[in-house]
Design an enzyme around this catalytic site. Structure first.
Site, short mmCIF file in Angstrom:
data_model
loop_
_atom_site.label_atom_id
_atom_site.label_comp_id
_atom_site.label_asym_id
_atom_site.label_seq_id
_atom_site.Cartn_x
_atom_site.Cartn_y
_atom_site.Cartn_z
N HIS A 147 -48.36 -2.50 25.12
CA HIS A 147 -46.98 -2.79 24.86
C HIS A 147 -46.60 -1.98 26.04
O HIS A 147 -47.33 -1.29 26.79
CB HIS A 147 -46.07 -2.22 23.92
CG HIS A 147 -46.23 -0.95 23.48
ND1 HIS A 147 -46.94 0.24 23.24
CD2 HIS A 147 -44.93 0.31 23.54
CE1 HIS A 147 -46.95 1.35 22.89
NE2 HIS A 147 -45.64 1.74 23.45
N ASP A 154 -45.75 5.51 28.86
CA ASP A 154 -47.42 5.93 28.79
C ASP A 154 -48.94 5.45 28.32
O ASP A 154 -49.58 5.50 28.31
CB ASP A 154 -47.15 7.08 27.63
CG ASP A 154 -46.79 6.72 26.14
OD1 ASP A 154 -46.00 5.55 26.10
OD2 ASP A 154 -47.25 6.65 24.73
N HIS A 155 -48.60 4.17 28.48
CA HIS A 155 -49.08 3.03 28.21
C HIS A 155 -50.15 2.00 29.46
O HIS A 155 -50.35 1.99 29.35
CB HIS A 155 -49.09 2.12 27.05
CG HIS A 155 -49.21 3.05 26.08
ND1 HIS A 155 -49.95 2.73 24.59
CD2 HIS A 155 -48.00 3.74 25.66
CE1 HIS A 155 -49.67 3.74 24.03
NE2 HIS A 155 -48.71 4.40 24.31
N HIS A 207 -53.50 8.66 19.36
CA HIS A 207 -51.72 8.97 20.64
C HIS A 207 -50.82 10.52 19.80
O HIS A 207 -49.89 10.39 19.12
CB HIS A 207 -51.25 7.49 19.73
CG HIS A 207 -49.63 7.14 20.35
ND1 HIS A 207 -48.71 7.90 20.51
CD2 HIS A 207 -49.63 6.63 22.35
CE1 HIS A 207 -48.16 7.20 21.19
NE2 HIS A 207 -47.77 6.46 22.23
ZN LIG Z 1 -46.68 5.73 24.04
ZN LIG Z 2 -45.13 3.64 22.55
#
Ligand SMILES: [Zn+2]
Ligand SMILES: [Zn+2]
Length: 366
Positions: free
Chosen positions: A62, A66-67, A267
């Site tokens: 997504h 942070d990804h 995570h």
């Molecule tokens: Zn995240």
């Molecule tokens: Zn997220």
């Protein structure tokens, strides 16, 4: 056929001193599939024994920063090195929009960049395995990814083949591939006369960020490895719900219901070190690990044993030496034999997910 997962980033939302944001590398035989590319992923690869290899494909779960923040930098580095091998980025709808903006950062590339939007229910057929996109519950367009191997043919029974009078040679191979053969004397032999029962393939499920969800339970059934969001401990259940994440307890309950073989929690909010998350989950689902960056999960075929955590398995030689000193001195590793901790990371600062602060805007969710 080797299959493993390399944890390059295991932190939620923000990097910590010990944990980088989300990035997991799936390695199957010679193939390399990167799932998520948090800030600093290229450096995590460089620090690992793997190096910054020319990854052919990246899957984004997504578009929380942070990804994907590591992607523009990595794409740029590849271009500076004169890469020619095409690269494909897959992600949920919104990928083309995102790259419309990122393009300005990484500029012109020396290689072809393909962008492919995928939705839950979509599948990529890779012959021996499928990559299945499934729905998660993170409050935004998000994909979970499952690598599902096709069943393997049963073992070839040479004694049975000899009894049937099949001449040694190419006919063995044909039968092994599951096809009928005709012998020189005109008889035909079916594969099931010389093959044992088909042997199951392996299944790895990566949720990305998600609440505990029925759609995850469905795809995680009897998974060899379920990699699940565990941003919080149960004491923060309400925050988990608010921010679209799961608690260690919720992930463990889901793994137990799915009868997964191993649960891998990742995570982590920067307020947790790891061992407390592992302890909470193991009370419900014993086969839980909480990897640190550079840990590997090896996933053998079921008949060769259970998945196992290899601590620091992906550390480069230099880093390994450093890590050895640190671990030896600090005795940080509170888990009995797995599931590390980060006691040097102060649980401070950061965003809505990591540090409380209900007044923060939803846009800081990750
Ligand atoms: Zn995240
Ligand atoms: Zn997220």
């Amino acid at each position: 056929m080797d299959l493993d997962l390399v944890f390059l980033g295991t932190s939620g939302s923000v990097p910590t001193a010990r944990r980088a944001p989300a990035a997991t590398l799936i390695r199957r035989a010679g193939e390399r599939i990167l799932v998520d590319c948090g800030e600093g992923t290229q450096r995590q690869l460089l620090r690992s024994g793997i190096g910054l290899v020319e990854l052919p494909e990246v899957f984004l779960t997504h578009y929380h920063a942070d990804h994907y923040l590591g992607l523009p930098g990595m794409l740029k580095t590849f271009a500076l090195r004169g890469r020619e091998l095409p690269l494909t980025v897959y992600g949920p709808p919104g990928l083309l929009d995102l790259f419309g903006a990122l393009q300005r950062i990484f500029g012109k590339l020396t290689y072809k960049l393909d962008l492919i939007e995928m939705r839950p229910g979509d599948t990529l057929d890779r012959g021996e395995y499928l990559l299945v996109v499934f729905n998660v519950n993170h409050g935004m367009s998000s994909n979970g990814y499952a690598l599902v191997e096709r069943p393997r043919p049963g073992r070839f029974d040479i004694a049975a083949a000899m009894r049937l009078g099949i001449p040694k040679g190419p006919l063995f191979g044909v039968l092994q591939r599951g096809e009928r053969v005709t012998l020189p004397d005109g008889r035909t032999v079916a594969p099931d006369e010389v093959l044992g029962a088909p042997r199951p393939g392996r299944k790895i499920v990566l949720t990305g960020d998600t609440r505990a969800a029925a759609s995850v339970l469905e795809v995680a059934r009897e998974a060899d490895v379920l990699v699940h969001d565990a941003t919080f401990a149960e004491e923060e259940r309400e925050r988990a719900e608010e921010t679209g994440h799961a608690t260690a307890t919720q992930a463990a309950e889901l793994a137990a219901a799915a009868q997964a073989r191993m649960l891998v929690l990742t995570h982590l909010s920067n307020r947790y070190f790891g061992p407390e998350i592992a302890r909470e989950a193991r009370a419900i689902f014993a086969e839980t690990v909480v990897p640190r960056d550079f840990d590997i999960i090896d996933v053998p075929f079921p008949e060769r044993g259970a998945p196992r955590l290899i601590k620091g398995g992906a550390l480069g030689r230099h880093e390994e030496a450093e890590a050895g000193v640190e671990h030896g001195a600090s005795g940080v590793d509170a888990g009995p034999n797995r599931g590390g901790g980060d006691s040097v990371d102060p649980p401070v600062g950061g965003d809505r997910v990591g540090a409380g602060g209900r007044s923060r805007a939803p846009s800081s969710r990750a």
